[in-house]
Design an enzyme around this catalytic site. Structure first.
Site, PDB file in Angstrom:
ATOM      1  N   GLU A  75     -32.410  31.956 -64.061  1.00 19.13           N
ATOM      2  CA  GLU A  75     -32.709  33.095 -63.191  1.00 19.13           C
ATOM      3  C   GLU A  75     -32.410  32.646 -61.769  1.00 19.13           C
ATOM      4  O   GLU A  75     -32.931  31.627 -61.315  1.00 19.13           O
ATOM      5  CB  GLU A  75     -34.147  33.566 -63.348  1.00 19.13           C
ATOM      6  CG  GLU A  75     -34.429  34.205 -64.703  1.00 19.13           C
ATOM      7  CD  GLU A  75     -33.535  35.384 -65.036  1.00 19.13           C
ATOM      8  OE1 GLU A  75     -33.049  36.052 -64.089  1.00 19.13           O
ATOM      9  OE2 GLU A  75     -33.303  35.646 -66.230  1.00 19.13           O
ATOM     10  N   CYS A  86     -36.602  36.006 -54.601  1.00 20.65           N
ATOM     11  CA  CYS A  86     -35.313  36.407 -55.179  1.00 20.65           C
ATOM     12  C   CYS A  86     -35.261  37.904 -55.419  1.00 20.65           C
ATOM     13  O   CYS A  86     -34.173  38.474 -55.529  1.00 20.65           O
ATOM     14  CB  CYS A  86     -35.038  35.643 -56.460  1.00 20.65           C
ATOM     15  SG  CYS A  86     -36.340  35.787 -57.702  1.00 20.65           S
TER      16      CYS A  86
END
Length: 479
Positions: free
Chosen positions: A250, A284
């Protein structure tokens, strides 16, 4: 005096073979060292892998309910330690007290969730085509999982990797990010106190070139779960897959919020400001692009600038609205992007200045009249910088939203339900939100991105979080 912290290997707290250490500092007061950690080597990491391998067989044969009890006890211990953990997280990473406390609670809830889930692991029974046959599956652990985690959510992300890995019967070694590893050490201490056998969890601090590379390339590590930048993640993937490891990545994001002309502009500004400037933009999933219909563009710009102007900045322990960047290099990167935005011709409508005080503080920044192909609208900045992009209608908005290499989180603010449903279908993102900020995740549903935000292999969190750490065996039993 900084607190001395050690590696945790095979149930023991140990120094590095290098005898070298590094310090973490308070990003709001960089002259103040918080803790020292071992500057570990490849040899230290090899020892941690060996410990995990040695513990894996007994742990995989431990019953799911027993594993779950340990995770549930860990959740209770972390609850008792919540205030101390919150302060440690603030002092190493820089979040506000409220943000840090929320993250600690997230870790508490994750261990509680997977503690319950461990009791249900096993398999499924199916009907066989022929008589006198039992047909069923068994869910089994992979063996040893190597985890590489970032500094921006220094306990939540390790928790949502460690808990499902351990719940499903794997042994683990983790390399936390060097800027804020303290809460991972405390998590290990909580698991130890809860009764986790030695070697099931191993914590190694140090540089990626020594620790991370060894974990990713070691033949006795069966799976790698990485969260961090896209550039580093791609390197980890190439290294780990050379010998067939299972890999989960990720990575970055350039997350949009579309503000429709069917939106309440005040509500939209609140949603965007929270997503863009919360946790100092160091997420993020942070909103870095507001894509706004021209009919409400001027009103939105005025309102979002007001929101940015109202943000109070200070030490996380003072619990104002926004804390510092985690490090000098992260601050300098944000300041560099502010220069880039001005050079590209965007208008800096508010902020962007480094605060004239000790610490890595910067004002939140709002760029207006940004073009979709500008670097500030294409590249992940990882700071409190918002680019506001005008568009004529939904078709142009979705084209701009999808016109980046990332696809992690995306949202739309609209009172038009049909438009919202179209957005869900059309947007390239793994997390899609309607009338909510791009940040913030439920722990019991899958999380992950598309395009260069993810390896697009396995999702994290919820029941999907267990899938990565397990493999199914199908049994045909004729009698």
């Amino acid at each position: 005096m900084p607190t001395e912290r050690l590696n945790y290997v095979d149930g023991e707290w140990t120094v590095s073979e290098s005898d070298e250490t590094f310090e973490t500092v308070d990003p709001a007061n960089p002259e103040e060292a918080v803790s020292t950690y071992p500057q570990s080597t490849a040899e230290d990491t090899e020892a941690a892998v060996e410990a995990a391998v040695g513990a894996s067989e007994e742990w995989r044969n431990t019953s799911g309910p027993e594993r779950g009890q340990i995770l549930s006890r860990t959740s209770a211990i972390l609850t008792d330690w919540k205030d101390e953990l919150t302060e440690l997280l603030v002092r190493e990473e820089g979040k506000t007290r409220t943000e840090a406390g929320g993250e600690i609670q997230r870790a508490i809830d994750i261990f509680d969730y997977y503690g319950a889930k461990a009791r249900d692991l096993g398999g499924t029974v199916k009907g066989a085509s022929s008589r006198h046959t039992n047909l069923y599956t068994r869910t089994e652990p992979l063996g040893v999982a190597g985890l590489i985690t970032p500094w921006n959510y220094p306990i939540a992300i390790p928790a949502w990797k460690i808990a499902p890995a351990v719940a499903s019967g794997n042994a683990v070694l983790i390399k936390p990010a060097s800027l804020a590893p303290g809460v991972v050490h405390e998590m290990a201490r909580a698991l130890e106190k809860a009764g986790l056998p030695g070697g099931v969890l191993n914590v190694i601090t140090g540089p990626g070139s020594e620790v991370g590379d060894t974990i990713a390339s070691h033949p006795d590590v069966d799976a790698i779960s990485f969260t961090g930048s896209t550039a580093v993640g791609n390197t980890v993937y190439d290294t780990a897959t050379e010998d067939g490891k299972r890999v989960q990545l990720e990575m970055g994001g350039k997350n949009p919020t579309i503000v429709s002309d069917a939106a309440d502009v005040e509500e939209a500004a609140d949603i965007v400001a929270s997503g863009a400037f919360g946790v100092t933009g160091q997420a993020c999933t942070a909103c870095s692009r507001a894509i706004v219909y021209e009919d409400v563009y001027d009103e939105f710009v005025d309102t979002i600038v007001e929101r940015a102007e109202s943000i109070e900045i200070g030490h996380g322990l003072d619990d104002l609205d926004m804390g510092p960047h985690v490090s000098k290099s992260e601050l300098e990167s944000t300041l560099e992007y502010l220069d880039i935005g001005r050079e590209e011709g965007a208008t800096l409508a508010y902020g962007g200045g480094k605060l004239d005080r000790e610490g890595y503080f910067v004002e939140p920044a709002v760029f207006t009249d940004a073009e979709p192909d500008m670097r500030i609208a294409q590249e992940e900045i990882f700071g409190p910088v918002l680019s506001v992009i005008p568009v004529s209608d939904y078709e142009q908005a979705i084209h701009v939203a999808n016109g980046v290499k990332y696809g992690l989180s995306a949202s739309i603010v609209t009172d038009d339900h049909g438009e919202a449903n179209r957005f869900v279908e059309d947007v390239d993102a793994g997390v899609v939100k309607i009338n909510q900020k791009t940040t913030g995740l439920e722990l019991h549903v899958p999380f992950g991105g598309v395009k260069e935000s993810s390896s697009e292999t396995y999702r994290e969190q919820g029941e999907a979080g267990l899938d990565f750490y397990t493999i199914s065996k199908t049994v045909y039993d004729a009698y």
